[in-house]
Design a protein around this motif. Structure first.
Motif: not given
Length: 178
Positions: A9-23
């Protein structure tokens, strides 16, 4: 990090930094593909192809393997994920499903559930003959509708309560009963 991929498809979402145990709660999708609707995110990971997440309506998290068809899971917006990135980047790839439902032999368009403003009905290999009653009922998004020349019948109320529909275009002759 969690990377979002639009797939076909088309579109864009930025990457997200998430800590290992973070929900983390997955965001709404901005990905689109004409004639299709977003069906969820397929997860893959650099290290082992598995992603730790929660299945809907469950408080128990488990490893979800997209390559194992019996356990494969499409993550949906608002699903919760956790412990995803310890062994590598996670990529969530948008998956789509066809926005049209045809009857068994492909001659009747039963329903459209897409989100396109400009809707071009597929001829379904020239087999499409009928647009069924209610196929485009209560569509508030569609502004233009293109009907292929193989359509010879449009049932009563096939296009009903579509307040933003401004134009209907026929590739062939106008069906007698329209």
């Amino acid at each position: 990090p969690i990377d979002f991929d639009c797939g076909v498809g088309e579109g864009e979402l930025s990457s997200v930094e998430v800590d290992y145990h973070e929900e983390y709660v997955l965001p709404e999708s901005v990905f689109v593909k004409e004639g299709y609707i977003f069906d969820g995110y397929l997860a893959s990971r650099d290290f082992d192809g598995k992603v730790y997440g929660y299945r809907p309506n469950s408080e128990t998290a488990e490893w979800l393997d997209p390559d194992d068809m019996e356990r494969a899971h499409l993550f949906l917006p608002k699903d919760r994920v956790k412990s995803m990135t310890e062994d590598g980047r996670v990529k969530l790839t948008a998956q789509y499903k066809f926005a049209y439902t045809f009857d068994g032999d492909g001659t009747t368009l039963k329903e459209y559930v897409g989100i396109d403003e400009k809707v071009v009905i597929p001829a379904h290999g020239g087999e499409l003959k009928t647009i069924a009653q209610g196929a485009f009922k209560n569509n508030e998004i569609m502004t233009e509708l293109y009907i292929p020349d193989c359509v010879s019948e449009i049932q009563k109320k096939a296009i009903d309560n579509c307040p933003n529909l401004k134009s209907i275009y026929f590739e062939g002759p106008l069906p007698d009963d329209f």
